[in-house]
Design a protein around this motif. Structure first.
Motif, mmCIF file in Angstrom:
data_model
loop_
_atom_site.group_PDB
_atom_site.id
_atom_site.type_symbol
_atom_site.label_atom_id
_atom_site.label_comp_id
_atom_site.label_asym_id
_atom_site.label_seq_id
_atom_site.Cartn_x
_atom_site.Cartn_y
_atom_site.Cartn_z
ATOM 1 N N LYS A 20 0.727 -1.255 -0.034
ATOM 2 C CA LYS A 20 0.066 0.009 -0.132
ATOM 3 C C LYS A 20 0.889 1.283 -0.108
ATOM 4 C CE LYS A 20 -3.653 -2.219 2.670
ATOM 5 N NZ LYS A 20 -4.338 -2.101 4.032
ATOM 6 N N ARG A 21 2.047 1.117 0.600
ATOM 7 C CA ARG A 21 3.017 2.264 0.847
ATOM 8 C C ARG A 21 4.178 2.054 -0.232
ATOM 9 N NH1 ARG A 21 0.143 1.778 5.117
ATOM 10 N NH2 ARG A 21 1.422 0.169 5.830
ATOM 11 N N LYS A 22 4.020 1.199 -1.296
ATOM 12 C CA LYS A 22 5.416 1.004 -2.106
ATOM 13 C C LYS A 22 6.000 2.209 -2.630
ATOM 14 C CE LYS A 22 3.194 -0.486 -6.496
ATOM 15 N NZ LYS A 22 3.045 -1.363 -7.313
ATOM 16 N N ASN A 23 5.377 3.477 -2.744
ATOM 17 C CA ASN A 23 5.958 4.661 -3.213
ATOM 18 C C ASN A 23 6.908 4.908 -2.316
ATOM 19 O OD1 ASN A 23 3.404 4.964 -1.552
ATOM 20 N ND2 ASN A 23 3.912 7.284 -1.862
ATOM 21 N N LEU A 24 6.812 4.910 -0.815
ATOM 22 C CA LEU A 24 7.701 5.389 0.124
ATOM 23 C C LEU A 24 8.847 4.483 0.021
ATOM 24 C CD1 LEU A 24 5.367 5.771 3.320
ATOM 25 C CD2 LEU A 24 5.992 7.377 1.423
ATOM 26 N N THR A 25 8.641 2.936 -0.228
ATOM 27 C CA THR A 25 9.965 2.127 -0.346
ATOM 28 C C THR A 25 10.784 2.628 -1.559
ATOM 29 O OG1 THR A 25 8.358 0.501 0.458
ATOM 30 C CG2 THR A 25 10.433 -0.450 -0.122
ATOM 31 N N LEU A 26 9.935 2.926 -2.720
ATOM 32 C CA LEU A 26 10.743 2.970 -3.789
ATOM 33 C C LEU A 26 11.455 4.419 -3.554
ATOM 34 C CD1 LEU A 26 8.133 2.013 -6.518
ATOM 35 C CD2 LEU A 26 10.337 1.259 -6.235
ATOM 36 N N SER A 27 11.024 5.265 -2.889
ATOM 37 C CA SER A 27 11.519 6.772 -2.321
ATOM 38 C C SER A 27 12.978 6.399 -1.801
ATOM 39 C CB SER A 27 10.696 7.425 -1.757
ATOM 40 O OG SER A 27 11.377 8.772 -1.357
ATOM 41 N N PHE A 28 12.713 5.435 -0.631
ATOM 42 C CA PHE A 28 13.937 5.251 0.088
ATOM 43 C C PHE A 28 14.910 4.710 -0.797
ATOM 44 C CE2 PHE A 28 16.044 2.088 2.681
ATOM 45 C CZ PHE A 28 16.423 2.711 3.732
ATOM 46 N N LEU A 29 14.489 3.523 -1.576
ATOM 47 C CA LEU A 29 15.432 2.955 -2.378
ATOM 48 C C LEU A 29 16.148 3.603 -3.271
ATOM 49 C CD1 LEU A 29 13.606 -0.694 -2.590
ATOM 50 C CD2 LEU A 29 15.845 -0.214 -1.271
ATOM 51 N N ASN A 30 15.557 4.301 -4.078
ATOM 52 C CA ASN A 30 16.109 5.179 -4.991
ATOM 53 C C ASN A 30 17.023 6.183 -4.408
ATOM 54 O OD1 ASN A 30 14.953 4.093 -7.542
ATOM 55 N ND2 ASN A 30 13.017 5.214 -7.127
ATOM 56 N N GLY A 31 16.630 6.666 -3.148
ATOM 57 C CA GLY A 31 17.358 7.680 -2.548
ATOM 58 C C GLY A 31 18.828 7.229 -2.331
ATOM 59 N N ILE A 32 18.657 5.813 -1.556
ATOM 60 C CA ILE A 32 19.888 5.265 -0.697
ATOM 61 C C ILE A 32 20.953 4.846 -1.965
ATOM 62 C CG2 ILE A 32 20.671 3.362 0.396
ATOM 63 C CD1 ILE A 32 19.609 5.392 2.153
ATOM 64 N N LEU A 33 20.293 4.352 -3.055
ATOM 65 C CA LEU A 33 20.843 3.864 -4.098
ATOM 66 C C LEU A 33 21.366 4.692 -5.126
ATOM 67 C CD1 LEU A 33 18.949 0.455 -4.766
ATOM 68 C CD2 LEU A 33 21.147 0.858 -3.131
ATOM 69 N N ASN A 34 21.178 6.083 -4.899
ATOM 70 C CA ASN A 34 21.604 7.362 -5.665
ATOM 71 C C ASN A 34 21.079 7.237 -7.267
ATOM 72 O OD1 ASN A 34 22.844 9.892 -6.013
ATOM 73 N ND2 ASN A 34 24.742 8.892 -6.754
ATOM 74 N N ASP A 36 18.509 8.591 -10.206
ATOM 75 C CA ASP A 36 18.050 9.946 -10.687
ATOM 76 C C ASP A 36 16.727 9.550 -11.522
ATOM 77 O OD1 ASP A 36 18.524 8.924 -13.135
ATOM 78 O OD2 ASP A 36 20.359 9.857 -13.186
ATOM 79 N N ASP A 37 16.218 10.480 -12.249
ATOM 80 C CA ASP A 37 14.738 10.340 -12.697
ATOM 81 C C ASP A 37 14.603 9.272 -14.041
ATOM 82 O OD1 ASP A 37 13.639 11.932 -10.931
ATOM 83 O OD2 ASP A 37 13.664 13.683 -12.118
ATOM 84 N N LYS A 38 16.242 9.179 -14.538
ATOM 85 C CA LYS A 38 16.099 8.456 -15.740
ATOM 86 C C LYS A 38 16.439 6.968 -15.529
ATOM 87 C CE LYS A 38 18.135 12.271 -18.529
ATOM 88 N NZ LYS A 38 19.517 12.750 -19.202
ATOM 89 N N ASN A 39 17.026 6.725 -14.248
ATOM 90 C CA ASN A 39 17.358 5.282 -14.066
ATOM 91 C C ASN A 39 16.847 4.748 -12.917
ATOM 92 O OD1 ASN A 39 18.907 6.370 -12.233
ATOM 93 N ND2 ASN A 39 20.903 5.520 -12.846
ATOM 94 N N CYS A 40 15.945 5.480 -12.273
ATOM 95 C CA CYS A 40 15.314 5.261 -10.899
ATOM 96 C C CYS A 40 14.250 3.777 -11.196
ATOM 97 C CB CYS A 40 14.430 6.230 -10.468
ATOM 98 S SG CYS A 40 12.795 6.556 -11.338
ATOM 99 N N PHE A 41 14.214 2.975 -10.059
ATOM 100 C CA PHE A 41 13.271 1.931 -9.943
ATOM 101 C C PHE A 41 11.794 2.564 -9.967
ATOM 102 C CE2 PHE A 41 17.143 0.201 -7.833
ATOM 103 C CZ PHE A 41 17.473 -0.643 -8.642
#
Length: 290
Positions: A20-34, A36-41
């Motif tokens: 239900k909150r996978k958008n938060l998980t993706l935000s966390f992962l994309n942030g920690i794994l650095n 950007d908008d082009k190669n984000c999960f």
């Protein structure tokens, strides 16, 4: 709630381990794994059961978040609140299981995808490192060239984190600031202005704390952690841990038996009792029967 522990693994899994909150998980992962908008999960599939029982019987049993990302990357996020000296070995072990479980019998090695382990730690672990975020890969010892990008292990040490400039905060820093507990609700609101996911996390936190069942489970987990520290403190004060490991005093063996009895009464996991009393599983089971 004052002094709310956002690293409480029950809360953490509710926050970042729910579809239900996978958008938060993706935000966390994309942030920690650095990313950007082009190669984000862009999507994530959780591998844990939606209603996985988070039992408290084992006190400090391992709780983590396992998931597949949209490009096939495997990821494991683990929270560790209690100091653990063999964190590297444990993380490598769980990484290897995650990597090897991708292949079924007869499947070719080229089907293997990258596997990432992320360890969020509430204690200092890497003594020779100053940064709060350290990444480990498989490299050539001489040239330092990477053998493969399939292995990636992250250590995020919260005590080392300090937010330098709130106006230029990165997504990874926003999340670590949130989990660190070092910043007030007012400061988090300022952070949320640049990182909307943090605003949503704070709103979920308020909802979580208003739920009596969820709050009770949270409090039980916190009690288990406090009990763990109490046992460790008692062992150090009495010299039990060192004495039992050396096996030089019969009197300490009797104390270990009494300690095991007390821990059994408190429903502490048998493996944990064995670890900190140096008694075998078989001996502890005999004590339990008696």
């Amino acid at each position: 709630m004052e002094n709310f522990n956002r690293l409480n693994d029950l809360y953490f899994k509710k926050l970042l381990g729910d579809k239900k909150r996978k958008n938060l998980t993706l935000s966390f992962l994309n942030g920690i794994l650095n990313k950007d908008d082009k190669n984000c999960f862009t999507d994530i599939t959780f591998l844990d059961k939606d209603n996985e029982p988070l039992t408290l019987d084992g006190k400090l049993s391992k709780l983590d978040i396992r998931a597949d990302l949209n490009d096939g990357t495997q990821v494991d996020i683990e929270v560790q609140v209690c100091p653990f000296k063999l964190m590297a070995e444990r993380s490598l072990y769980y990484w290897s299981k995650m990597y090897s479980e991708q292949l079924e019998k007869g499947v070719e090695y080229k089907k293997l995808k990258k596997a990432i382990a992320i360890n969020l730690l509430a204690f200092d672990y890497l003594e020779d490192e100053q940064d709060w975020h350290n990444i480990y890969n498989l490299l050539n010892a001489k040239s330092h060239k990477k053998l493969t990008d399939h292995i990636e292990i992250h250590f995020l040490e919260l005590p080392k984190f300090t937010l330098k400039d709130m106006r230029k905060i990165r997504t990874s820093e926003a999340w670590i600031a949130y989990f660190s507990g070092k910043y007030s609700k007012e400061e988090l609101e300022e952070i949320a202005m640049t990182t909307p996911a943090i605003k949503e996390a704070v709103e979920f936190e308020d909802t979580f704390l208003q739920d009596k069942i969820e709050r009770r489970a949270y409090e039980q987990r916190e009690k288990a952690i406090r009990d763990y520290y109490s046992y460790m403190s008692a062992f150090k004060e009495e010299g039990l841990q060192q004495g039992l490991q050396e096996g030089i005093q019969q009197g300490l063996y009797q104390q270990a038996i009494q300690t095991a009895k007390n821990m059994l009464k408190d429903k502490v996991d048998i493996k944990l009792i064995s670890k900190y009393t140096n008694l075998s599983i078989e001996e502890i089971n005999k004590i339990k029967v008696e």
